[in-house]
Design a protein around this motif. Structure first.
Motif, PDB file in Angstrom:
ATOM      1  N   ARG A 293       0.813  -1.214   0.000  1.00 29.06           N
ATOM      2  CA  ARG A 293       0.000   0.000   0.000  1.00 29.06           C
ATOM      3  C   ARG A 293       0.850   1.269   0.000  1.00 29.06           C
ATOM      4  NH1 ARG A 293      -5.154   0.182  -0.996  1.00 29.06           N
ATOM      5  NH2 ARG A 293      -5.621  -1.395   0.587  1.00 29.06           N
ATOM      6  N   LEU A 294       0.484   2.229  -0.852  1.00 27.38           N
ATOM      7  CA  LEU A 294       1.005   3.589  -0.794  1.00 27.38           C
ATOM      8  C   LEU A 294      -0.113   4.470  -0.240  1.00 27.38           C
ATOM      9  CD1 LEU A 294       2.759   3.760  -4.301  1.00 27.38           C
ATOM     10  CD2 LEU A 294       3.805   3.235  -2.095  1.00 27.38           C
ATOM     11  N   ASN A 295       0.219   5.365   0.664  1.00 27.96           N
ATOM     12  CA  ASN A 295      -0.812   6.136   1.357  1.00 27.96           C
ATOM     13  C   ASN A 295      -1.618   7.008   0.406  1.00 27.96           C
ATOM     14  OD1 ASN A 295       0.534   5.034   3.544  1.00 27.96           O
ATOM     15  ND2 ASN A 295       0.566   6.939   4.706  1.00 27.96           N
ATOM     16  N   LYS A 296      -2.948   6.911   0.500  1.00 30.00           N
ATOM     17  CA  LYS A 296      -3.846   7.711  -0.329  1.00 30.00           C
ATOM     18  C   LYS A 296      -3.578   9.196  -0.103  1.00 30.00           C
ATOM     19  CE  LYS A 296      -8.802   8.270  -1.310  1.00 30.00           C
ATOM     20  NZ  LYS A 296      -8.889   9.730  -1.138  1.00 30.00           N
ATOM     21  N   ASP A 297      -3.404   9.918  -1.213  1.00 22.57           N
ATOM     22  CA  ASP A 297      -3.159  11.365  -1.167  1.00 22.57           C
ATOM     23  C   ASP A 297      -1.968  11.725  -0.290  1.00 22.57           C
ATOM     24  OD1 ASP A 297      -5.348  11.881  -2.856  1.00 22.57           O
ATOM     25  OD2 ASP A 297      -6.739  11.888  -1.165  1.00 22.57           O
ATOM     26  N   ALA A 298      -1.018  10.791  -0.167  1.00 21.70           N
ATOM     27  CA  ALA A 298       0.214  11.015   0.604  1.00 21.70           C
ATOM     28  C   ALA A 298      -0.055  11.331   2.073  1.00 21.70           C
ATOM     29  CB  ALA A 298       1.079  12.106  -0.027  1.00 21.70           C
ATOM     30  N   ALA A 299      -1.197  10.864   2.609  1.00 22.20           N
ATOM     31  CA  ALA A 299      -1.457  11.020   4.050  1.00 22.20           C
ATOM     32  C   ALA A 299      -0.309  10.389   4.831  1.00 22.20           C
ATOM     33  CB  ALA A 299      -2.778  10.349   4.416  1.00 22.20           C
ATOM     34  N   ILE A 300      -0.035  10.936   5.998  1.00 19.81           N
ATOM     35  CA  ILE A 300       1.106  10.432   6.757  1.00 19.81           C
ATOM     36  C   ILE A 300       0.678   9.938   8.139  1.00 19.81           C
ATOM     37  CG2 ILE A 300       1.735  12.718   7.679  1.00 19.81           C
ATOM     38  CD1 ILE A 300       4.733  11.663   7.232  1.00 19.81           C
ATOM     39  N   ASN A 301       1.232   8.788   8.527  1.00 25.46           N
ATOM     40  CA  ASN A 301       0.944   8.200   9.833  1.00 25.46           C
ATOM     41  C   ASN A 301       1.869   8.835  10.869  1.00 25.46           C
ATOM     42  OD1 ASN A 301       0.811   6.488  12.155  1.00 25.46           O
ATOM     43  ND2 ASN A 301      -0.103   4.909  10.859  1.00 25.46           N
ATOM     44  N   VAL A 302       1.352   9.850  11.544  1.00 30.37           N
ATOM     45  CA  VAL A 302       2.165  10.612  12.497  1.00 30.37           C
ATOM     46  C   VAL A 302       2.563   9.759  13.696  1.00 30.37           C
ATOM     47  CG1 VAL A 302       2.188  12.641  14.014  1.00 30.37           C
ATOM     48  CG2 VAL A 302       1.162  12.792  11.738  1.00 30.37           C
ATOM     49  N   ALA A 303       1.683   8.848  14.096  1.00 28.47           N
ATOM     50  CA  ALA A 303       2.014   7.983  15.243  1.00 28.47           C
ATOM     51  C   ALA A 303       3.239   7.131  14.936  1.00 28.47           C
ATOM     52  CB  ALA A 303       0.820   7.100  15.587  1.00 28.47           C
ATOM     53  N   SER A 304       3.307   6.597  13.714  1.00 27.37           N
ATOM     54  CA  SER A 304       4.463   5.792  13.326  1.00 27.37           C
ATOM     55  C   SER A 304       5.728   6.641  13.245  1.00 27.37           C
ATOM     56  CB  SER A 304       4.208   5.104  11.983  1.00 27.37           C
ATOM     57  OG  SER A 304       5.360   4.422  11.539  1.00 27.37           O
ATOM     58  N   VAL A 305       5.608   7.838  12.664  1.00 26.42           N
ATOM     59  CA  VAL A 305       6.763   8.733  12.556  1.00 26.42           C
ATOM     60  C   VAL A 305       7.266   9.108  13.954  1.00 26.42           C
ATOM     61  CG1 VAL A 305       7.544  11.002  11.773  1.00 26.42           C
ATOM     62  CG2 VAL A 305       6.078   9.620  10.304  1.00 26.42           C
ATOM     63  N   ALA A 306       6.346   9.375  14.867  1.00 23.81           N
ATOM     64  CA  ALA A 306       6.736   9.723  16.240  1.00 23.81           C
ATOM     65  C   ALA A 306       7.460   8.569  16.911  1.00 23.81           C
ATOM     66  CB  ALA A 306       5.489  10.114  17.046  1.00 23.81           C
ATOM     67  N   ASP A 307       7.017   7.345  16.643  1.00 27.51           N
ATOM     68  CA  ASP A 307       7.682   6.179  17.233  1.00 27.51           C
ATOM     69  C   ASP A 307       9.101   6.034  16.693  1.00 27.51           C
ATOM     70  OD1 ASP A 307       7.350   3.586  18.857  1.00 27.51           O
ATOM     71  OD2 ASP A 307       8.095   2.841  16.927  1.00 27.51           O
ATOM     72  N   GLN A 308       9.271   6.300  15.405  1.00 28.30           N
ATOM     73  CA  GLN A 308      10.609   6.208  14.807  1.00 28.30           C
ATOM     74  C   GLN A 308      11.546   7.258  15.397  1.00 28.30           C
ATOM     75  OE1 GLN A 308      10.576   5.479  10.393  1.00 28.30           O
ATOM     76  NE2 GLN A 308       8.365   5.461  10.678  1.00 28.30           N
ATOM     77  N   LEU A 309      11.033   8.481  15.572  1.00 30.83           N
ATOM     78  CA  LEU A 309      11.847   9.529  16.182  1.00 30.83           C
ATOM     79  C   LEU A 309      12.218   9.154  17.615  1.00 30.83           C
ATOM     80  CD1 LEU A 309      13.137  12.346  16.313  1.00 30.83           C
ATOM     81  CD2 LEU A 309      10.876  13.248  16.933  1.00 30.83           C
ATOM     82  N   ALA A 310      11.248   8.672  18.382  1.00 28.36           N
ATOM     83  CA  ALA A 310      11.509   8.310  19.782  1.00 28.36           C
ATOM     84  C   ALA A 310      12.542   7.196  19.870  1.00 28.36           C
ATOM     85  CB  ALA A 310      10.203   7.883  20.461  1.00 28.36           C
ATOM     86  N   TRP A 311      12.472   6.231  18.957  1.00 28.50           N
ATOM     87  CA  TRP A 311      13.449   5.137  18.963  1.00 28.50           C
ATOM     88  C   TRP A 311      14.849   5.669  18.661  1.00 28.50           C
ATOM     89  CZ3 TRP A 311      16.482   3.430  14.834  1.00 28.50           C
ATOM     90  CH2 TRP A 311      17.252   2.286  15.104  1.00 28.50           C
TER      91      TRP A 311
END
Length: 338
Positions: A293-311
């Protein structure tokens, strides 16, 4: 490896040096879009081939890279306007210096969609590494510290109470060679690479990344901080064309709404850019197997991005003071999990 001030300044210096060779692309001219020869970049390929960028008012040129980091440096310098890449320590450090911004999402793990696989070498598999529960202490391949491979391996093993030994090998090709020869024990990678490797018998699939990171935002859309702040019309136009390409890709290759003829047509289109060294009949199965899957209209999963930053911050890979707002501009697309 921590991306300290010296290393980040070196990246910025490389960006500045490359910027001397070619003037930065001006708004309303010919935007350059960075890409890798991977199915996960199909949104850009389709948007170009089917005229969606032109429909959005852009005459786009694609520029290909061998890895994500040089693309990030090219965008920081202004030589490239937009790109798609995984979040990495290097990308976040460039954003921390005011050079780049993530503006959308691309490839995602989604429960129920066949996604990235966890792999074991044949030697490790025969010795008992048959699931992610056995990753503790095993040699896990990655390109560099702070890469998506580093993140996946750490999170997957950590969920099972283990810590792998990470082996930096710089390039995907080198990781594949090390896995096939048993120099490393494990790795995780997209299905169009994982499945042929497993089919060869030298490597075994021992799990699915989505079982551990079910909504992982694997890759993101990014641009220069200047484009994000000062070139809103250009950036919105790019995202419009890109989003139309993504919609075609998802409908045809992931949801299979348009039938076999449409799949064959899209395989032909993607094959112009992916697996170009193989005849079409050999490339087609891998292109089809890589349909995530590629995100519809380039929507972004902020929860996932936040987890990556925290890690990354917990691992000491990036500045502990960096916030999501430092590198993520959510004003262009819808957000998921915020």
């Amino acid at each position: 490896m921590t991306f300290n001030r010296r290393q980040t300044l070196a990246l910025m210096g490389a960006a500045a040096a490359s910027g001397l060779a070619t003037p930065a692309i001006a708004s309303g001219k010919k935007p350059v879009v960075g890409a890798l020869s991977l199915t996960s970049h199909s949104g850009s390929f389709i948007a170009l081939e089917r005229g969606y960028f032109k429909e959005a008012g852009l005459d786009v040129e694609l520029k290909f890279f061998q890895a994500a980091q040089p693309m990030a440096v090219a965008i920081a310098s202004g030589d490239v306007d937009f790109g798609v890449t995984a979040i990495s320590g290097g990308l976040i450090s460039l954003a921390d210096k005011g050079a780049v911004k993530v503006i959308g999402g691309a490839l995602s793990e989604e429960p129920g969609i066949d996604g990235q696989k966890i792999l074991a070498s044949d030697a490790a598999f025969q010795a008992g590494l048959t699931s992610a529960t056995g990753l503790d202490g095993k040699r896990f391949g990655m390109t560099t510290a702070g890469s998506s491979f580093h993140y996946m391996g750490s999170k997957i093993a950590g969920a099972e109470g283990g810590t792998p030994q990470f082996v930096p090998l710089q390039k995907v090709g080198a990781i594949i060679g090390a896995l096939k020869s048993g120099q490393i024990d494990a790795w995780s990678i997209v299905p169009h690479i994982a499945k042929p490797l497993a089919g060869s018998g030298a490597v075994h699939i021992i799990g699915n990344v989505a079982d551990y990171l079910p909504n992982y935002q694997v890759t993101t859309v990014f641009t220069s901080a200047k484009n994000a702040s000062d070139e809103r019309g250009l950036t919105e136009s790019f995202l419009k064309g890109f989003g139309m390409g993504v919609s075609d890709y998802n409908a045809t290759m992931v949801d299979k709404e348009n039938g076999d003829e449409a799949i064959n047509e899209m395989v032909d289109l993607i094959h112009k850019y992916v697996y170009t060294d193989r005849p079409r009949e050999k490339a087609a199965p891998s292109i089809i197997n890589g349909s995530m899957r590629l995100n519809k209209d380039a929507a972004i999963n902020v929860a996932s991005v936040a987890d990556q930053l925290a890690w990354m911050q917990a691992e000491g890979l990036v500045n502990s003071e960096i916030t999501l707002e430092t590198f993520l501009d959510t004003s262009y697309v819808e957000t998921i999990g915020a």
